[in-house]
Design an enzyme around this catalytic site. Structure first.
Site, PDB file in Angstrom:
ATOM      1  N   HIS A 106       0.857  -1.194   0.000  1.00 47.09           N
ATOM      2  CA  HIS A 106       0.000   0.000   0.000  1.00 47.09           C
ATOM      3  C   HIS A 106       0.890   1.241   0.000  1.00 47.09           C
ATOM      4  O   HIS A 106       1.781   1.369   0.847  1.00 47.09           O
ATOM      5  CB  HIS A 106      -0.903   0.017   1.234  1.00 47.09           C
ATOM      6  CG  HIS A 106      -1.886   1.154   1.229  1.00 47.09           C
ATOM      7  ND1 HIS A 106      -3.041   1.129   0.483  1.00 47.09           N
ATOM      8  CD2 HIS A 106      -1.869   2.358   1.873  1.00 47.09           C
ATOM      9  CE1 HIS A 106      -3.705   2.260   0.663  1.00 47.09           C
ATOM     10  NE2 HIS A 106      -3.013   3.020   1.502  1.00 47.09           N
ATOM     11  N   GLU A 673      27.560   6.691 -46.744  1.00 48.28           N
ATOM     12  CA  GLU A 673      28.169   5.470 -46.203  1.00 48.28           C
ATOM     13  C   GLU A 673      27.179   4.355 -46.472  1.00 48.28           C
ATOM     14  O   GLU A 673      26.126   4.272 -45.842  1.00 48.28           O
ATOM     15  CB  GLU A 673      28.461   5.627 -44.708  1.00 48.28           C
ATOM     16  CG  GLU A 673      29.401   4.568 -44.172  1.00 48.28           C
ATOM     17  CD  GLU A 673      28.707   3.565 -43.266  1.00 48.28           C
ATOM     18  OE1 GLU A 673      28.380   2.469 -43.784  1.00 48.28           O
ATOM     19  OE2 GLU A 673      28.487   3.865 -42.089  1.00 48.28           O
ATOM     20  N   CYS A 707      27.817  -2.334 -40.150  1.00 50.80           N
ATOM     21  CA  CYS A 707      28.136  -1.961 -41.532  1.00 50.80           C
ATOM     22  C   CYS A 707      29.482  -2.500 -41.991  1.00 50.80           C
ATOM     23  O   CYS A 707      29.667  -2.778 -43.181  1.00 50.80           O
ATOM     24  CB  CYS A 707      28.083  -0.447 -41.698  1.00 50.80           C
ATOM     25  SG  CYS A 707      28.997   0.458 -40.441  1.00 50.80           S
TER      26      CYS A 707
END
Length: 902
Positions: A106, A673, A707
């Site tokens: 509570h 890129e 990448c």
């Protein structure tokens, strides 16, 4: 112990998880029925663990427990019921059934504030102490014996949300776990609640939350914050219902200049100021409200309530006039050649230099103790009259820029509460997209919806570009010194570091990034990037050039490096924050303004970044963020006549299209890129242990969504079989799992469409005759998980030998012992040239191979070793232009040649 968890919400979910980690057996999870097809977090978590889940719409009828419900519960054999947060009425037959009974959380210090709106009433009553209680359930309403209580200080401006997030949520979870531990150890107390001080208040609802204006300002403030955010304290004004949020007490005693807002029943009209809405109690004291919700549900800054209200010069109070005269004396001392300092006196036209700016700032700060004043403030308000207006606004706490209202999505995850903006960021404000269009961003770990995100339209792009252009041409960004610009970027980097764990958590949620990796790489390198380029701001310089003199006169020729203007940054989804940082840091360091389009599937860290730029003091309009589709937002940026540069990371196909659009529109400067199929050549004379370790990293780092990932490994014949054996052995040790788990090695792929492409990629490899050694399938669990995969016997003509997977797929080909030139020819037989690598102990071979490899980066006896100071970019169809290093600055600068004759 055998525990039944009965409850709901993220709080219930966290308690459930922590109890299981403590070694308890949760025999059942009882939660509320699905709402609009969406399951409660507690139920979802329990189902994931295979724990029985029950979603009863009710537990009793006509005052009697439903026999079927009781039977299902009793079949579990629970020894304790734990109710972390439960909105349902649980029959006493269930409460008293277990050996140890039931315990309930509570959120108040019982016996004070019994009832369902305990947190609200703690604030409404202005309690100085708050906290929570864990008690033994009985047949009363929050009246059972106390087991445990913890308290905290309630801050003067706490709201329901801040108190809950700061203390009641995190400490409440710990408290529930501690309570169960005490029960298990037989040490749990049962302390009867005292009757003294007991209170019960009803549930706060919208209809009961109307503001009573006939009370002191502090009581009104407590009422507003006690109803913030739910249900919202409201009043009637301007013929509509207005709901107030974000209240603070104003103890200055000074009423800021503004527009009157008549409020029926209020002691005095409110005043709409640039700081917000000033309200008055019946004691004439003030409070300030920052946000207002209109009757139609729209939330606005209180300072914007009267749109189009003209900004007028402040009328100074008597005390402020005294301060103004003292400041006039400072100006007079610094400008001795000026007979009399008037409002129109210009500091710099009167002969002041930069050293005088420092003196002025320090003297005024000493005069006005506690004032935050910076050098650029003098440049922005160079006449005495403007300077006094700026000074008084600061003294009043009335920020001329205004504060940004942010509608956060708040989530409790990874043992913390994260707050994520989800709207477009344009001109320094978070706003809805045109037509209020939104889309769902998905958590790849389980496929669930994280939140709705605003979906930018063409008109939104135009607004963002206009804001960026205005900030570049007319704003203070272009007027402050390069060194001050660097200071702002350093401040931004510091803020990113302060929020590092939150940013990494968001990357894990939105992109599936493994949290421990995100801390170091996704976020860690982002911070390093901004610090690196912040240091470059005041080191961008031109040169003097000797030319043929125009005799008998002489000439001086020099070059200047200038920002290009408004830049569009289009970033991918694999490293959402890091790719943003790689481009944006250099762009801002060069003095440009920017419109950022994050990947549609991973927008959240970009939006959090936008918030941090505001906190860092980056002027409005300098940074704008537009989540949305590439075909719409990216295309409009490429076509827009006011955008002078596009920086793009993504596929070669899209890069070609962007390049074409930039050429046709206004011959924009472009850096690209693009895709890669990076070769990694492993010679027999290498350190095989290191080659295996780095070879694994070259492919599986960040789930292969990298990448520069090694798209193809060429392994010399004599070590091929041993290399493959060791790799497969290491692959089988990798733990695939939740990216937020600290021992996870491999998280989910970024989104569902990408997962499907990886499946097709591997199926094609098998079909063409490559040997699938391991992996190649989706992991059988919720979410977008793909097995780390290894192919051997890959021939040059095969699809998987030529095309990038952008996933955790290792492609291995043999080459004959000693045949260096042939393997180089095979490695270079690709239209891509982003990165490459070689492993050998022979320095001559390493130098020869690094010379011959056609790639923008060559790694020798390492891989993935990028650094903020080292230029990064590709050859051939992997693009052109550089990120990182000094070379990246040139992508965002233009060189102007100036020739004098004298």
């Amino acid at each position: 112990m055998k525990i039944a968890v009965i409850g709901q919400s993220l709080f219930g979910q966290e308690v459930y998880c922590h109890l299981r980690k403590e070694g308890h057996e949760v025999v059942g999870g009882f939660t509320v029925p699905d709402k609009d097809g969406k399951a409660d977090p507690l139920g979802l978590e329990a189902e994931k663990d295979g724990v029985p889940v029950f979603k009863f719409s009710r537990w009793r009828a006509k005052g009697q427990a439903l026999p079927d419900v009781v039977a299902k519960y009793q079949a579990l054999g629970a020894e304790l019921n734990v109710l972390p947060f439960c909105s349902q009425f649980i029959p006493m037959e269930i409460i008293n059934a277990p050996q140890h009974g039931s315990i309930i959380y509570h959120p108040s210090l019982l016996p004070r504030h019994r009832g369902a709106s305990a947190i609200n009433w703690t604030l409404i009553h202005g309690d100085k102490k708050g906290g929570f209680s864990i008690f033994w359930a009985d047949d009363g309403l929050d009246t059972g014996d106390l087991l445990l209580q913890k308290e905290c200080e309630v801050l003067p401006d706490d709201t329901v949300s801040t108190l809950y997030n700061r203390f009641l949520f995190p400490e409440g979870i710990k408290g529930m776990v501690q309570a169960v531990r005490l029960i298990a150890e037989g040490k749990a107390p049962r302390l009867p609640q005292p009757e003294e001080g007991a209170t019960y208040e009803g549930i706060q609802k919208k209809e009961t939350a109307k503001i009573n204006w006939d009370q002191p300002a502090e009581a009104i403030h407590n009422w507003i914050r006690g109803n913030d955010k739910v249900p919202g304290a409201w009043t009637e004004a301007c013929e509509q219902k207005l709901t107030f949020f974000n209240s603070t007490l104003n103890t200055s005693g000074l009423v800021p200049e503004g527009d009157a807002l008549p409020i029926p029943g209020a002691h005095r009209p409110g005043v709409v100021t640039k700081a917000g809405l000033i309200l008055f109690g019946n004691d004439d004291k003030m409070l300030l409200v920052k946000n207002i919700q209109l009757e139609d549900g729209k939330m606005i800054l209180a300072s914007n309530f009267f749109k189009g209200a003209a900004s007028s010069a402040l009328e100074l109070t008597e005390a402020e006039l005294v301060t103004a005269e003292a400041v006039r004396s400072v100006w007079q001392r610094i400008l001795p050649n000026v007979l009399e300092v008037e409002d129109s006196t210009d500091f710099f036209k009167s002969g002041a230099a930069s050293v005088d700016v420092v003196r002025l700032v320090e003297e005024v700060k000493e005069l006005c103790d506690g004032l935050e004043l910076e050098n650029e403030d003098v440049y922005m308000a160079s006449t005495f009259g403007d300077f006094i207006q700026l000074l008084v606004r600061k003294l009043r706490g009335d920020d001329e820029e205004g504060e940004c209202s942010i509608d956060y999505v708040e989530m409790a995850v990874n043992k913390r509460t994260i707050r994520i903006p989800h709207q477009l960021f344009i001109g320094g404000e978070f706003v809805d997209a045109e037509g209020a269009k939104t889309y769902e961003t998905i958590n790849p770990t389980d496929g669930s919806v994280i939140c709705q995100v605003s979906l930018a339209q063409v008109t939104d792009v135009d607004k963002a570009v206009a804001a960026a252009k205005d900030a570049f041409e007319n704003g203070r960004w272009g007027k402050i010194s390069a060194r001050d610009r660097g200071r702002l970027l350093y401040r931004l980097a510091d803020l990113m570091e302060q929020h590092q764990e939150e940013l990494a958590t968001i990357e894990a949620l939105d992109a599936g990034a493994v949290y421990t990796l995100a801390l170091k790489t996704h976020v860690g390198m982002s911070i390093q990037t901004f610090r690196y380029f912040a240091g470059w701001c005041d080191k961008i310089q031109g040169s003097t050039i000797p030319i043929n003199q125009a005799r008998p006169n002489r000439n001086l020729t020099l070059t200047r490096k200038e920002p290009v203007g408004v830049c569009g940054i289009i970033i991918p989804w694999n490293y959402p924050l890091m790719m943003l940082s790689w481009k944006t840091a250099a762009c801002l360091a060069a003095g440009n303004t920017v419109v950022i389009k994050p990947a549609q599937v991973t927008p959240l860290t970009a939006l959090k970044f936008a918030e941090l730029t505001l906190k860092a003091g980056i002027p409005k309009g300098v940074v704008n963020v537009l989540p949305g589709s590439g075909s719409l937002v990216g295309q409009r940026l490429s076509d827009h006549p006011d955008v002078r540069k596009i920086g793009f990371t993504g596929s070669t196909e899209v890069g070609k299209h962007i390049m074409k659009s930039c050429a046709i529109s206004n011959v924009k400067k472009v850096s690209l890129e693009l895709g890669g199929k990076s070769p990694l050549i492993i010679f027999a004379d290498c350190d095989l242990n290191k080659a295996v370790q780095m070879g694994m990293s070259s492919v599986f780092f960040n789930k292969g969504e990298n990448c520069i990932a090694a798209g193809r490994l060429f392994v010399e014949d004599s070590i091929h079989d041993e290399f493959v054996r060791r790799v497969v052995e290491e692959v089988r040790k990798m733990k695939v799992g939740d990216p937020l788990d600290r021992d996870t090695d491999h998280g989910p792929q970024n989104h569902h469409a990408h997962l499907m492409k990886l499946m097709e990629y591997c199926q094609r490899g098998v079909k063409e005759g490559a040997t699938l050694v391991c992996g190649g399938n989706q992991v059988p669990r919720p979410g977008f998980f793909f097995e780390p995969t290894v192919f051997t016997d890959v021939e040059d003509h095969m699809f998987i030998a030529k095309e990038e997977s952008f996933g955790p797929v290792m492609i291995i080909s043999r080459f004959a012992d000693g045949d260096v030139d042939t393997v180089l020819s095979r490695a270079n037989a690709t239209e891509f040239g982003l990165a490459s690598g070689v492993f050998t102990r022979d320095i001559n071979k390493a130098l020869y191979v690094s010379d011959k490899l056609q790639a923008g980066t060559v790694f020798v006896n390492t891989y993935n070793k990028t650094d903020v100071a080292a230029p990064f970019g590709g050859f051939k169809q992997s693009g052109f232009g550089k990120d990182l290093g000094e070379a990246a600055l040139n992508e965002y600068l233009r060189v102007k040649t100036v020739t004098f004759e004298y």
